[in-house]
Design a protein around this motif. Structure first.
Motif, PDB file in Angstrom:
ATOM      1  N   ILE A 188       0.834  -1.203   0.000  1.00 58.21           N
ATOM      2  CA  ILE A 188       0.000   0.000   0.000  1.00 58.21           C
ATOM      3  C   ILE A 188       0.870   1.256   0.000  1.00 58.21           C
ATOM      4  O   ILE A 188       0.627   2.216  -0.759  1.00 58.21           O
ATOM      5  N   VAL A 189       1.903   1.260   0.829  1.00 56.90           N
ATOM      6  CA  VAL A 189       2.799   2.423   0.888  1.00 56.90           C
ATOM      7  C   VAL A 189       3.465   2.650  -0.462  1.00 56.90           C
ATOM      8  O   VAL A 189       3.548   3.788  -0.948  1.00 56.90           O
ATOM      9  N   GLU A 190       3.937   1.596  -1.106  1.00 59.71           N
ATOM     10  CA  GLU A 190       4.612   1.737  -2.398  1.00 59.71           C
ATOM     11  C   GLU A 190       3.665   2.251  -3.466  1.00 59.71           C
ATOM     12  O   GLU A 190       4.045   3.073  -4.311  1.00 59.71           O
ATOM     13  N   LYS A 248       3.260   5.957  -2.884  1.00 59.93           N
ATOM     14  CA  LYS A 248       4.478   6.664  -3.284  1.00 59.93           C
ATOM     15  C   LYS A 248       4.562   6.825  -4.794  1.00 59.93           C
ATOM     16  O   LYS A 248       4.940   7.883  -5.311  1.00 59.93           O
ATOM     17  N   ARG A 249       4.218   5.775  -5.517  1.00 56.32           N
ATOM     18  CA  ARG A 249       4.394   5.772  -6.970  1.00 56.32           C
ATOM     19  C   ARG A 249       3.306   6.539  -7.716  1.00 56.32           C
ATOM     20  O   ARG A 249       3.565   7.115  -8.773  1.00 56.32           O
ATOM     21  N   LEU A 285       5.355   7.966   5.249  1.00 60.17           N
ATOM     22  CA  LEU A 285       4.954   9.134   4.467  1.00 60.17           C
ATOM     23  C   LEU A 285       4.710  10.367   5.320  1.00 60.17           C
ATOM     24  O   LEU A 285       4.530  11.465   4.784  1.00 60.17           O
ATOM     25  N   GLY A 286       4.674  10.213   6.639  1.00 58.03           N
ATOM     26  CA  GLY A 286       4.436  11.351   7.519  1.00 58.03           C
ATOM     27  C   GLY A 286       3.062  11.958   7.352  1.00 58.03           C
ATOM     28  O   GLY A 286       2.867  13.156   7.594  1.00 58.03           O
ATOM     29  N   THR A 287       2.099  11.138   6.962  1.00 55.76           N
ATOM     30  CA  THR A 287       0.743  11.602   6.659  1.00 55.76           C
ATOM     31  C   THR A 287      -0.225  11.194   7.760  1.00 55.76           C
ATOM     32  O   THR A 287      -0.100  10.110   8.339  1.00 55.76           O
ATOM     33  N   VAL A 346      -5.647   1.242  -7.650  1.00 53.96           N
ATOM     34  CA  VAL A 346      -5.545   2.663  -7.317  1.00 53.96           C
ATOM     35  C   VAL A 346      -6.461   3.403  -8.283  1.00 53.96           C
ATOM     36  O   VAL A 346      -6.269   3.355  -9.498  1.00 53.96           O
ATOM     37  N   LEU A 347      -7.453   4.098  -7.743  1.00 55.94           N
ATOM     38  CA  LEU A 347      -8.484   4.737  -8.547  1.00 55.94           C
ATOM     39  C   LEU A 347      -8.577   6.216  -8.197  1.00 55.94           C
ATOM     40  O   LEU A 347      -8.538   6.576  -7.017  1.00 55.94           O
TER      41      LEU A 347
END
Length: 267
Positions: A41-43, A46-47, A75-77, A256-257
């Motif tokens: 999920i993180v990748e 990021k992408r 991500l510091g989010t 991813v939408l």
């Protein structure tokens, strides 16, 4: 918690009866990651997603918070995670503190069907591997869309059938799966642009270790509650069936939408 919500929750955690709900935290105590892979999920974020300063992410059915904590840490989010099981949320709060992101993670106990009625304005919403908890696929997409801004993103972790007519091959038949084309058609009708799809049909590398852990915990419960032996043995069977489905009959994917239109299609 209504009976319908209890049944969907149980089904999403591979429990064929709501009688198992009080025992699920014990059965799943060896797992922090439930459902989606935090690293994956993180990748994907990021992408494919450019997060602005002050971005907000909603993690629905967050389980024990593994995805939320990974996002906050990497991500510091800010992330808000919601799950119906208080035992899971307790672990999520603890893990966020352990990883130094307690100030970025906001965890709450709640029914995500109720949460989607009030949660609004997020940059990203995540729904990871929880089946039909939010309803059928169209209802699920509508509820997720309502929580994000126009131009925001939806991440859905799901499994789909390789072709039509394969539902009868599914061993753990909690709900009817769609094909990839059926999902893509729904996305198009719903005003969602498919940005990325990550996943494959390779063997699940965690199935053996996962089954070993679950079987051990179920046997411990059988010793403690011998009158419920059939209940716990049934859970072992259903969990094995789900692993077999993922290994052999289904294709796992995270979509991813991007929300292009806020209007909701009729379901």
């Amino acid at each position: 918690m209504t009976k319908e919500v209890e049944e969907k929750l149980a089904g999403s955690l591979t429990a064929e009866t709501t009688e198992l709900l009080p025992f699920l935290p014990y059965l799943l105590q060896d797992f922090w990651e439930l459902g989606s892979s935090p690293n994956a999920i993180v990748e994907l974020i990021k992408r494919h997603i450019e997060l602005s300063e002050g971005a907000r992410i909603l993690d629905l059915a967050c389980g024990k918070g593994a995805v939320s904590v990974a996002i906050a840490r990497e991500l510091g989010t800010r992330v808000r995670g919601i799950d119906l099981l208080s035992d899971f949320i307790d672990v999520a709060v603890q893990k966020a503190a352990e990883h130094g992101v307690g100030e970025l993670c906001d965890f709450a106990v709640g029914d995500i069907n109720e949460a989607v009625k009030i949660e609004r304005g997020y940059d990203v919403v995540i729904l990871g591997a929880v089946g039909n908890v939010l309803g059928n696929p169209c209802e699920t997409v509508n509820k997720l869309k309502s929580t994000v801004k126009k131009g925001g993103f939806i991440l859905i972790d799901e499994c789909y059938l390789p072709d039509d007519g394969c539902n009868q091959e599914i061993k753990y038949n909690n709900y009817d799966y769609l094909t990839e084309k059926q999902w893509q058609s729904l996305f198009e009708q719903s005003g969602l642009k498919l940005i990325a799809a990550s996943g494959d049909n390779s063997d699940n590398p965690d199935s053996d270790s996962g089954m070993a852990a679950i079987t051990a915990r179920a046997n411990e419960l059988i010793e403690k509650f011998p009158g419920k032996k059939a209940l716990f043995e049934g859970y072992i069977r259903s969990q094995q069936n789900e692993y077999d489905d993922i290994d052999n009959s289904l294709i796992g994917v995270t979509w991813v939408l991007r929300v292009e239109k806020l209007a909701l299609p009729k379901c």
